[in-house]
Scaffold this motif. Structure first.
Motif, PDB file in Angstrom:
ATOM      1  N   LEU A 102       0.890  -1.287   0.142  1.00  0.00           N
ATOM      2  CA  LEU A 102       0.046   0.082   0.199  1.00  0.00           C
ATOM      3  C   LEU A 102       0.810   1.322   0.066  1.00  0.00           C
ATOM      4  O   LEU A 102       1.846   1.459   0.810  1.00  0.00           O
ATOM      5  CB  LEU A 102      -0.886   0.075   1.368  1.00  0.00           C
ATOM      6  CG  LEU A 102      -2.049  -1.087   1.472  1.00  0.00           C
ATOM      7  CD1 LEU A 102      -2.575  -1.105   2.629  1.00  0.00           C
ATOM      8  CD2 LEU A 102      -2.904  -1.410   0.055  1.00  0.00           C
ATOM      9  N   ASP A 103       0.517   2.036  -0.784  1.00  0.00           N
ATOM     10  CA  ASP A 103       1.290   3.297  -1.232  1.00  0.00           C
ATOM     11  C   ASP A 103       0.528   4.749  -1.207  1.00  0.00           C
ATOM     12  O   ASP A 103      -0.655   4.409  -1.175  1.00  0.00           O
ATOM     13  CB  ASP A 103       2.267   3.440  -2.168  1.00  0.00           C
ATOM     14  CG  ASP A 103       3.319   4.254  -2.459  1.00  0.00           C
ATOM     15  OD1 ASP A 103       3.517   4.813  -1.303  1.00  0.00           O
ATOM     16  OD2 ASP A 103       4.301   4.142  -3.187  1.00  0.00           O
ATOM     17  N   ALA A 104       0.926   5.792  -0.905  1.00  0.00           N
ATOM     18  CA  ALA A 104       0.371   6.858  -0.972  1.00  0.00           C
ATOM     19  C   ALA A 104       1.192   8.316  -1.255  1.00  0.00           C
ATOM     20  O   ALA A 104       2.424   7.973  -1.002  1.00  0.00           O
ATOM     21  CB  ALA A 104      -0.308   7.280   0.173  1.00  0.00           C
ATOM     22  N   ILE A 164      -1.358  -0.996  -4.397  1.00  0.00           N
ATOM     23  CA  ILE A 164      -2.446  -0.049  -4.488  1.00  0.00           C
ATOM     24  C   ILE A 164      -2.107   1.310  -3.892  1.00  0.00           C
ATOM     25  O   ILE A 164      -1.437   1.296  -2.793  1.00  0.00           O
ATOM     26  CB  ILE A 164      -3.466  -0.786  -3.592  1.00  0.00           C
ATOM     27  CG1 ILE A 164      -4.146  -1.970  -4.056  1.00  0.00           C
ATOM     28  CG2 ILE A 164      -4.745   0.350  -3.530  1.00  0.00           C
ATOM     29  CD1 ILE A 164      -5.173  -2.634  -3.538  1.00  0.00           C
ATOM     30  N   ASP A 165      -2.276   2.243  -4.956  1.00  0.00           N
ATOM     31  CA  ASP A 165      -2.034   3.669  -4.196  1.00  0.00           C
ATOM     32  C   ASP A 165      -3.589   4.160  -3.663  1.00  0.00           C
ATOM     33  O   ASP A 165      -4.301   4.302  -4.378  1.00  0.00           O
ATOM     34  CB  ASP A 165      -1.720   4.530  -5.517  1.00  0.00           C
ATOM     35  CG  ASP A 165      -1.307   5.948  -5.033  1.00  0.00           C
ATOM     36  OD1 ASP A 165      -1.651   6.417  -3.952  1.00  0.00           O
ATOM     37  OD2 ASP A 165      -0.257   6.464  -5.813  1.00  0.00           O
ATOM     38  N   THR A 166      -3.245   4.560  -2.369  1.00  0.00           N
ATOM     39  CA  THR A 166      -4.461   5.029  -1.768  1.00  0.00           C
ATOM     40  C   THR A 166      -4.774   6.452  -1.545  1.00  0.00           C
ATOM     41  O   THR A 166      -5.522   6.829  -0.709  1.00  0.00           O
ATOM     42  CB  THR A 166      -4.586   4.343  -0.201  1.00  0.00           C
ATOM     43  OG1 THR A 166      -3.412   4.993   0.451  1.00  0.00           O
ATOM     44  CG2 THR A 166      -4.359   2.906  -0.188  1.00  0.00           C
ATOM     45  N   THR A 167      -3.764   7.297  -2.386  1.00  0.00           N
ATOM     46  CA  THR A 167      -3.721   8.555  -2.187  1.00  0.00           C
ATOM     47  C   THR A 167      -5.370   9.263  -2.367  1.00  0.00           C
ATOM     48  O   THR A 167      -5.603  10.074  -1.543  1.00  0.00           O
ATOM     49  CB  THR A 167      -2.963   9.089  -3.337  1.00  0.00           C
ATOM     50  OG1 THR A 167      -1.708   8.776  -3.198  1.00  0.00           O
ATOM     51  CG2 THR A 167      -3.088  10.776  -3.356  1.00  0.00           C
ATOM     52  N   ARG A 168      -5.984   8.623  -3.390  1.00  0.00           N
ATOM     53  CA  ARG A 168      -7.135   9.526  -3.594  1.00  0.00           C
ATOM     54  C   ARG A 168      -8.357   8.490  -3.315  1.00  0.00           C
ATOM     55  O   ARG A 168      -9.513   8.456  -3.860  1.00  0.00           O
ATOM     56  CB  ARG A 168      -7.285   9.787  -5.190  1.00  0.00           C
ATOM     57  CG  ARG A 168      -6.446  11.024  -5.435  1.00  0.00           C
ATOM     58  CD  ARG A 168      -6.344  11.476  -6.826  1.00  0.00           C
ATOM     59  NE  ARG A 168      -5.445  12.465  -7.057  1.00  0.00           N
ATOM     60  CZ  ARG A 168      -4.244  12.234  -7.161  1.00  0.00           C
ATOM     61  NH1 ARG A 168      -3.382  11.070  -7.209  1.00  0.00           N
ATOM     62  NH2 ARG A 168      -3.349  13.360  -7.417  1.00  0.00           N
ATOM     63  N   LEU A 169      -8.156   7.340  -2.386  1.00  0.00           N
ATOM     64  CA  LEU A 169      -9.177   6.336  -2.111  1.00  0.00           C
ATOM     65  C   LEU A 169      -9.855   6.617  -0.891  1.00  0.00           C
ATOM     66  O   LEU A 169      -9.028   6.908  -0.021  1.00  0.00           O
ATOM     67  CB  LEU A 169      -8.550   5.009  -2.220  1.00  0.00           C
ATOM     68  CG  LEU A 169      -8.083   4.529  -3.517  1.00  0.00           C
ATOM     69  CD1 LEU A 169      -7.437   3.197  -3.485  1.00  0.00           C
ATOM     70  CD2 LEU A 169      -9.038   4.574  -4.657  1.00  0.00           C
ATOM     71  N   SER A 170     -11.168   6.461  -0.531  1.00  0.00           N
ATOM     72  CA  SER A 170     -11.608   6.586   0.872  1.00  0.00           C
ATOM     73  C   SER A 170     -11.664   5.114   1.088  1.00  0.00           C
ATOM     74  O   SER A 170     -11.325   4.134   0.420  1.00  0.00           O
ATOM     75  CB  SER A 170     -13.189   6.610   0.537  1.00  0.00           C
ATOM     76  OG  SER A 170     -13.807   5.533  -0.202  1.00  0.00           O
ATOM     77  N   ILE A 171     -11.857   4.804   2.480  1.00  0.00           N
ATOM     78  CA  ILE A 171     -11.779   3.519   2.950  1.00  0.00           C
ATOM     79  C   ILE A 171     -12.522   2.362   2.319  1.00  0.00           C
ATOM     80  O   ILE A 171     -12.231   1.381   2.181  1.00  0.00           O
ATOM     81  CB  ILE A 171     -12.080   3.412   4.542  1.00  0.00           C
ATOM     82  CG1 ILE A 171     -13.482   4.033   4.791  1.00  0.00           C
ATOM     83  CG2 ILE A 171     -11.239   4.265   5.495  1.00  0.00           C
ATOM     84  CD1 ILE A 171     -13.845   3.850   6.237  1.00  0.00           C
ATOM     85  N   HIS A 172     -13.664   2.824   2.000  1.00  0.00           N
ATOM     86  CA  HIS A 172     -14.542   1.896   1.194  1.00  0.00           C
ATOM     87  C   HIS A 172     -14.112   1.602  -0.233  1.00  0.00           C
ATOM     88  O   HIS A 172     -14.121   0.553  -0.879  1.00  0.00           O
ATOM     89  CB  HIS A 172     -16.135   2.390   1.040  1.00  0.00           C
ATOM     90  CG  HIS A 172     -16.918   3.004   2.238  1.00  0.00           C
ATOM     91  ND1 HIS A 172     -16.815   1.635   3.124  1.00  0.00           N
ATOM     92  CD2 HIS A 172     -17.099   3.920   2.835  1.00  0.00           C
ATOM     93  CE1 HIS A 172     -17.446   2.124   4.342  1.00  0.00           C
ATOM     94  NE2 HIS A 172     -17.521   3.417   4.099  1.00  0.00           N
ATOM     95  N   GLN A 173     -13.603   2.593  -1.123  1.00  0.00           N
ATOM     96  CA  GLN A 173     -13.010   2.394  -2.329  1.00  0.00           C
ATOM     97  C   GLN A 173     -11.750   1.648  -2.137  1.00  0.00           C
ATOM     98  O   GLN A 173     -11.359   0.622  -3.072  1.00  0.00           O
ATOM     99  CB  GLN A 173     -12.603   3.565  -2.838  1.00  0.00           C
ATOM    100  CG  GLN A 173     -13.733   4.694  -3.313  1.00  0.00           C
ATOM    101  CD  GLN A 173     -13.458   5.824  -3.694  1.00  0.00           C
ATOM    102  OE1 GLN A 173     -12.315   6.570  -3.229  1.00  0.00           O
ATOM    103  NE2 GLN A 173     -14.232   6.521  -4.779  1.00  0.00           N
ATOM    104  N   LEU A 174     -10.827   1.664  -0.982  1.00  0.00           N
ATOM    105  CA  LEU A 174      -9.679   0.888  -0.941  1.00  0.00           C
ATOM    106  C   LEU A 174     -10.185  -0.601  -0.662  1.00  0.00           C
ATOM    107  O   LEU A 174      -9.574  -1.541  -1.073  1.00  0.00           O
ATOM    108  CB  LEU A 174      -9.035   1.420   0.464  1.00  0.00           C
ATOM    109  CG  LEU A 174      -7.916   0.210   0.905  1.00  0.00           C
ATOM    110  CD1 LEU A 174      -6.847   0.013  -0.079  1.00  0.00           C
ATOM    111  CD2 LEU A 174      -7.228   0.976   2.151  1.00  0.00           C
ATOM    112  N   SER A 175     -11.183  -0.897   0.434  1.00  0.00           N
ATOM    113  CA  SER A 175     -11.838  -2.230   0.228  1.00  0.00           C
ATOM    114  C   SER A 175     -12.409  -2.851  -1.070  1.00  0.00           C
ATOM    115  O   SER A 175     -11.958  -3.916  -1.370  1.00  0.00           O
ATOM    116  CB  SER A 175     -12.889  -2.052   1.413  1.00  0.00           C
ATOM    117  OG  SER A 175     -13.352  -3.560   1.648  1.00  0.00           O
TER     118      SER A 175
END
Length: 309
Positions: free
Chosen positions: A111-113, A159-170
Protein backbone atom coordinates in the motif's frame (compact mmCIF):
# COMPACT_ATOMS: atom_id res chain seq x y z
CA UNK A 1 19.71 -16.59 7.14
CA UNK A 2 21.48 -19.39 8.96
CA UNK A 3 19.96 -21.70 11.49
CA UNK A 4 22.00 -20.33 14.40
CA UNK A 5 20.23 -17.00 14.05
CA UNK A 6 17.04 -18.71 15.22
CA UNK A 7 15.06 -17.73 12.16
CA UNK A 8 14.90 -21.03 10.28
CA UNK A 9 13.95 -24.14 12.32
CA UNK A 10 15.93 -27.35 11.80
CA UNK A 11 13.91 -30.05 10.01
CA UNK A 12 16.81 -32.17 8.87
CA UNK A 13 17.45 -35.89 9.31
CA UNK A 14 13.90 -37.13 8.95
CA UNK A 15 12.33 -34.44 11.07
CA UNK A 16 10.69 -32.88 8.01
CA UNK A 17 7.86 -30.46 8.38
CA UNK A 18 4.48 -31.39 6.85
CA UNK A 19 3.93 -30.34 3.26
CA UNK A 20 1.72 -27.26 3.01
CA UNK A 21 -1.81 -27.85 1.75
CA UNK A 22 -2.36 -27.09 -1.92
CA UNK A 23 -4.64 -24.20 -1.01
CA UNK A 24 -2.46 -22.82 1.79
CA UNK A 25 -1.34 -19.28 1.05
CA UNK A 26 0.42 -16.45 2.83
CA UNK A 27 -0.44 -12.82 2.14
CA UNK A 28 2.06 -10.22 3.30
CA UNK A 29 0.41 -6.84 3.82
CA UNK A 30 2.95 -4.05 3.96
CA UNK A 31 3.68 -0.60 2.59
CA UNK A 32 3.97 2.96 3.76
CA UNK A 33 2.80 3.88 7.24
CA UNK A 34 -0.44 5.80 6.92
CA UNK A 35 -1.30 4.24 3.54
CA UNK A 36 -4.10 2.06 4.94
CA UNK A 37 -2.59 -1.16 6.29
CA UNK A 38 -5.08 -1.38 9.19
CA UNK A 39 -8.07 -0.94 6.90
CA UNK A 40 -6.59 -3.49 4.51
CA UNK A 41 -6.20 -5.96 7.38
CA UNK A 42 -9.89 -5.56 8.27
CA UNK A 43 -10.95 -6.18 4.67
CA UNK A 44 -8.67 -9.19 4.26
CA UNK A 45 -10.05 -10.67 7.49
CA UNK A 46 -13.57 -10.23 6.13
CA UNK A 47 -12.49 -12.29 3.11
CA UNK A 48 -11.68 -15.22 5.39
CA UNK A 49 -7.97 -14.79 6.01
CA UNK A 50 -6.45 -15.37 9.45
CA UNK A 51 -4.81 -12.01 10.10
CA UNK A 52 -1.84 -11.32 12.35
CA UNK A 53 -0.94 -7.66 12.78
CA UNK A 54 2.42 -6.05 13.60
CA UNK A 55 4.30 -9.31 13.08
CA UNK A 56 8.11 -9.16 13.13
CA UNK A 57 9.17 -10.87 9.89
CA UNK A 58 11.36 -13.47 11.58
CA UNK A 59 8.32 -14.83 13.46
CA UNK A 60 6.57 -15.67 10.20
CA UNK A 61 8.34 -19.01 9.71
CA UNK A 62 7.26 -20.62 13.04
CA UNK A 63 3.77 -19.25 12.42
CA UNK A 64 3.66 -20.88 8.99
CA UNK A 65 4.95 -24.11 10.56
CA UNK A 66 2.05 -24.05 13.00
CA UNK A 67 -0.51 -23.28 10.31
CA UNK A 68 0.70 -26.08 8.03
CA UNK A 69 0.81 -28.68 10.79
CA UNK A 70 -1.60 -31.59 10.59
CA UNK A 71 -5.08 -30.73 11.76
CA UNK A 72 -4.82 -27.00 11.18
CA UNK A 73 -7.93 -25.57 9.54
CA UNK A 74 -6.27 -22.27 8.63
CA UNK A 75 -5.38 -22.22 4.94
CA UNK A 76 -5.07 -18.47 4.42
CA UNK A 77 -2.64 -16.53 6.59
CA UNK A 78 -2.27 -12.76 6.23
CA UNK A 79 0.59 -11.06 8.04
CA UNK A 80 0.64 -7.27 8.38
CA UNK A 81 4.30 -6.31 8.47
CA UNK A 82 5.63 -2.91 9.42
CA UNK A 83 9.20 -2.72 8.09
CA UNK A 84 10.71 -0.22 10.49
CA UNK A 85 14.44 -0.83 10.06
CA UNK A 86 17.04 -2.33 7.76
CA UNK A 87 17.26 -5.40 10.04
CA UNK A 88 13.50 -5.98 9.63
CA UNK A 89 13.93 -5.80 5.88
CA UNK A 90 16.86 -8.25 5.94
CA UNK A 91 14.80 -10.68 8.03
CA UNK A 92 11.89 -10.39 5.60
CA UNK A 93 14.11 -11.13 2.61
CA UNK A 94 15.36 -14.29 4.32
CA UNK A 95 11.81 -15.32 5.20
CA UNK A 96 10.59 -14.92 1.62
CA UNK A 97 13.50 -16.98 0.37
CA UNK A 98 12.70 -19.71 2.87
CA UNK A 99 9.00 -19.71 1.92
CA UNK A 100 10.14 -20.30 -1.65
CA UNK A 101 12.23 -23.23 -0.48
CA UNK A 102 9.28 -24.70 1.42
CA UNK A 103 6.96 -24.38 -1.56
CA UNK A 104 4.57 -22.13 0.35
CA UNK A 105 2.55 -19.89 -1.96
CA UNK A 106 2.62 -16.24 -1.00
CA UNK A 107 1.70 -12.84 -2.32
CA UNK A 108 2.88 -9.37 -1.30
CA UNK A 109 0.33 -6.56 -1.06
CA UNK A 110 1.95 -3.13 -0.95
CA UNK A 111 0.00 0.00 0.00
CA UNK A 112 1.35 3.38 -1.01
CA UNK A 113 0.29 7.03 -1.03
CA UNK A 114 1.77 10.42 -1.94
CA UNK A 115 3.95 12.10 0.67
CA UNK A 116 1.58 15.04 0.99
CA UNK A 117 -1.34 12.74 1.77
CA UNK A 118 0.69 10.73 4.29
CA UNK A 119 1.69 13.94 6.06
CA UNK A 120 -1.94 15.06 6.24
CA UNK A 121 -3.04 11.70 7.63
CA UNK A 122 -0.37 11.67 10.33
CA UNK A 123 -1.14 15.25 11.31
CA UNK A 124 -4.86 14.45 11.56
CA UNK A 125 -4.25 11.67 14.10
CA UNK A 126 -1.44 13.60 15.84
CA UNK A 127 0.89 10.62 16.01
CA UNK A 128 4.57 10.53 15.05
CA UNK A 129 5.83 8.48 12.14
CA UNK A 130 7.52 5.25 13.37
CA UNK A 131 10.81 6.32 11.76
CA UNK A 132 10.60 9.99 12.72
CA UNK A 133 12.79 9.70 15.83
CA UNK A 134 12.48 13.36 16.82
CA UNK A 135 13.05 14.61 13.30
CA UNK A 136 10.60 16.16 10.85
CA UNK A 137 7.67 14.00 9.81
CA UNK A 138 8.77 14.17 6.18
CA UNK A 139 12.19 12.77 7.14
CA UNK A 140 10.58 9.62 8.56
CA UNK A 141 8.43 9.21 5.45
CA UNK A 142 11.42 9.56 3.12
CA UNK A 143 13.47 7.04 5.12
CA UNK A 144 10.62 4.52 5.06
CA UNK A 145 10.09 4.99 1.33
CA UNK A 146 13.78 4.33 0.71
CA UNK A 147 13.70 1.20 2.89
CA UNK A 148 10.66 -0.18 1.08
CA UNK A 149 11.67 0.60 -2.50
CA UNK A 150 12.87 -2.94 -3.30
CA UNK A 151 9.91 -4.55 -1.54
CA UNK A 152 7.51 -2.45 -3.59
CA UNK A 153 9.24 -3.61 -6.77
CA UNK A 154 8.76 -7.22 -5.63
CA UNK A 155 5.09 -6.80 -4.65
CA UNK A 156 2.40 -8.74 -6.50
CA UNK A 157 -0.26 -6.11 -5.84
CA UNK A 158 0.41 -2.38 -5.39
CA UNK A 159 -2.48 -0.11 -4.42
CA UNK A 160 -2.10 3.65 -4.28
CA UNK A 161 -4.52 4.95 -1.65
CA UNK A 162 -3.84 8.64 -2.27
CA UNK A 163 -7.31 9.34 -3.64
CA UNK A 164 -9.20 6.39 -2.18
CA UNK A 165 -11.78 6.44 0.59
CA UNK A 166 -11.73 3.51 3.02
CA UNK A 167 -14.63 1.95 1.12
CA UNK A 168 -12.90 2.38 -2.23
CA UNK A 169 -9.77 0.79 -0.78
CA UNK A 170 -11.77 -2.20 0.41
CA UNK A 171 -13.36 -2.57 -3.02
CA UNK A 172 -9.91 -2.44 -4.64
CA UNK A 173 -8.72 -5.19 -2.29
CA UNK A 174 -11.70 -7.41 -3.11
CA UNK A 175 -11.03 -6.83 -6.80
CA UNK A 176 -7.34 -7.69 -6.43
CA UNK A 177 -7.72 -10.77 -4.22
CA UNK A 178 -11.10 -12.22 -5.15
CA UNK A 179 -12.04 -10.65 -8.46
CA UNK A 180 -14.80 -8.23 -9.31
CA UNK A 181 -18.56 -8.36 -9.19
CA UNK A 182 -21.29 -9.84 -7.01
CA UNK A 183 -19.47 -13.14 -6.45
CA UNK A 184 -17.47 -11.28 -3.77
CA UNK A 185 -20.70 -10.97 -1.75
CA UNK A 186 -21.52 -13.75 0.72
CA UNK A 187 -25.23 -14.40 1.22
CA UNK A 188 -26.90 -15.98 4.23
CA UNK A 189 -30.56 -16.97 4.06
CA UNK A 190 -32.48 -18.04 7.12
CA UNK A 191 -36.07 -19.01 7.70
CA UNK A 192 -38.04 -17.79 10.71
CA UNK A 193 -41.53 -17.71 12.21
CA UNK A 194 -43.32 -14.38 12.54
CA UNK A 195 -44.99 -15.67 15.71
CA UNK A 196 -41.55 -15.71 17.36
CA UNK A 197 -40.54 -12.21 16.28
CA UNK A 198 -39.21 -10.46 13.20
CA UNK A 199 -35.38 -10.64 12.97
CA UNK A 200 -33.48 -7.40 13.45
CA UNK A 201 -30.33 -8.37 11.58
CA UNK A 202 -31.77 -8.99 8.10
CA UNK A 203 -31.09 -6.85 5.06
CA UNK A 204 -34.22 -8.26 3.40
CA UNK A 205 -37.34 -9.82 4.93
CA UNK A 206 -39.77 -11.79 2.73
CA UNK A 207 -43.19 -12.99 3.95
CA UNK A 208 -44.34 -16.41 2.72
CA UNK A 209 -47.71 -16.30 4.47
CA UNK A 210 -49.38 -15.67 1.10
CA UNK A 211 -48.79 -19.37 0.27
CA UNK A 212 -51.06 -22.21 1.47
CA UNK A 213 -49.93 -23.51 4.84
CA UNK A 214 -48.87 -27.20 4.91
CA UNK A 215 -49.67 -27.18 8.62
CA UNK A 216 -53.32 -27.68 7.67
CA UNK A 217 -52.51 -30.80 5.63
CA UNK A 218 -52.59 -33.68 8.16
CA UNK A 219 -49.88 -35.77 6.49
CA UNK A 220 -47.55 -32.74 6.26
CA UNK A 221 -48.18 -31.09 9.61
CA UNK A 222 -45.46 -32.91 11.52
CA UNK A 223 -42.87 -32.57 8.78
CA UNK A 224 -40.74 -29.54 7.88
CA UNK A 225 -39.76 -27.74 4.74
CA UNK A 226 -36.62 -29.88 4.59
CA UNK A 227 -38.84 -32.84 3.69
CA UNK A 228 -39.40 -33.42 -0.05
CA UNK A 229 -43.16 -33.79 0.35
CA UNK A 230 -43.47 -30.41 2.08
CA UNK A 231 -41.07 -28.75 -0.34
CA UNK A 232 -43.02 -30.04 -3.34
CA UNK A 233 -46.27 -28.85 -1.81
CA UNK A 234 -44.91 -25.36 -1.16
CA UNK A 235 -43.05 -24.88 -4.43
CA UNK A 236 -46.04 -26.07 -6.47
CA UNK A 237 -48.47 -23.80 -4.64
CA UNK A 238 -50.04 -20.91 -6.62
CA UNK A 239 -47.70 -17.92 -6.58
CA UNK A 240 -44.57 -19.71 -5.32
CA UNK A 241 -42.74 -19.90 -8.65
CA UNK A 242 -43.93 -16.46 -9.66
CA UNK A 243 -42.53 -15.04 -6.43
CA UNK A 244 -39.16 -16.76 -6.88
CA UNK A 245 -38.88 -15.68 -10.51
CA UNK A 246 -39.45 -12.06 -9.49
CA UNK A 247 -37.58 -12.02 -6.18
CA UNK A 248 -34.38 -13.68 -7.41
CA UNK A 249 -33.48 -11.00 -10.00
CA UNK A 250 -34.40 -8.28 -7.50
CA UNK A 251 -31.95 -9.76 -4.99
CA UNK A 252 -29.29 -10.11 -7.70
CA UNK A 253 -29.71 -6.45 -8.62
CA UNK A 254 -29.21 -5.44 -4.99
CA UNK A 255 -26.17 -7.70 -4.63
CA UNK A 256 -24.52 -6.14 -7.67
CA UNK A 257 -25.03 -2.75 -6.05
CA UNK A 258 -23.71 -3.98 -2.71
CA UNK A 259 -20.52 -5.25 -4.36
CA UNK A 260 -19.93 -1.77 -5.82
CA UNK A 261 -20.59 -0.11 -2.44
CA UNK A 262 -18.22 -2.29 -0.39
CA UNK A 263 -20.93 -4.36 1.32
CA UNK A 264 -19.89 -7.98 1.05
CA UNK A 265 -22.28 -9.74 3.44
CA UNK A 266 -26.03 -9.93 2.85
CA UNK A 267 -28.63 -11.53 5.10
CA UNK A 268 -32.04 -12.53 3.77
CA UNK A 269 -34.81 -13.61 6.14
CA UNK A 270 -37.70 -15.70 4.80
CA UNK A 271 -40.67 -15.88 7.15
CA UNK A 272 -43.93 -17.76 7.59
CA UNK A 273 -46.20 -18.23 10.59
CA UNK A 274 -44.20 -20.80 12.56
CA UNK A 275 -40.99 -21.02 10.58
CA UNK A 276 -41.38 -24.76 9.92
CA UNK A 277 -42.77 -25.29 6.42
CA UNK A 278 -43.14 -22.52 3.82
CA UNK A 279 -40.22 -20.37 4.90
CA UNK A 280 -37.84 -23.35 5.10
CA UNK A 281 -38.76 -24.69 1.66
CA UNK A 282 -38.57 -21.27 0.02
CA UNK A 283 -35.22 -20.49 1.69
CA UNK A 284 -33.69 -23.63 0.26
CA UNK A 285 -35.06 -22.94 -3.21
CA UNK A 286 -33.91 -19.30 -3.21
CA UNK A 287 -30.44 -20.41 -2.12
CA UNK A 288 -30.31 -22.90 -4.99
CA UNK A 289 -31.23 -20.21 -7.51
CA UNK A 290 -28.66 -17.75 -6.19
CA UNK A 291 -25.95 -20.43 -6.24
CA UNK A 292 -26.77 -21.03 -9.88
CA UNK A 293 -25.58 -17.45 -10.43
CA UNK A 294 -22.21 -18.24 -8.86
CA UNK A 295 -22.91 -16.76 -5.42
CA UNK A 296 -21.70 -18.17 -2.12
CA UNK A 297 -24.86 -18.89 -0.11
CA UNK A 298 -25.41 -20.47 3.30
CA UNK A 299 -28.79 -21.40 4.76
CA UNK A 300 -30.10 -21.90 8.28
CA UNK A 301 -33.50 -22.33 9.93
CA UNK A 302 -34.08 -20.32 13.08
CA UNK A 303 -37.11 -22.21 14.34
CA UNK A 304 -36.45 -25.85 13.45
CA UNK A 305 -35.31 -26.56 17.00
CA UNK A 306 -38.95 -26.01 17.96
CA UNK A 307 -40.10 -28.86 15.71
CA UNK A 308 -41.74 -31.74 17.51
CA UNK A 309 -39.64 -34.92 17.46
Amino acid sequence: MTQEHGLIPDHSEGKGRPEPADDFEVLLVTGMSGAGRSRAADSVEDMGWYVVDNLPPKLLIPLVDMMTSSGSKVHKLAAVIDVRSRSYFDDLAAVLSHLDDLGVKYRILFLDADDEVLITRFESVRRPHPLQHGRRLVDGIHEERELLAHLKERADVVIDTTRLSIHQLSTKLYDALLGTGPTTVSVHIFSFGFKYGVPLDADFVADMRFLPNPFWVPELRDLTGMNAAVSDYVLNSPGAQEFLESYTPAILTAIRGYSREDKHFVTIAIGCTGGQHRSVAMSEELAKRLRNHGLSVTVSARELHRHRS
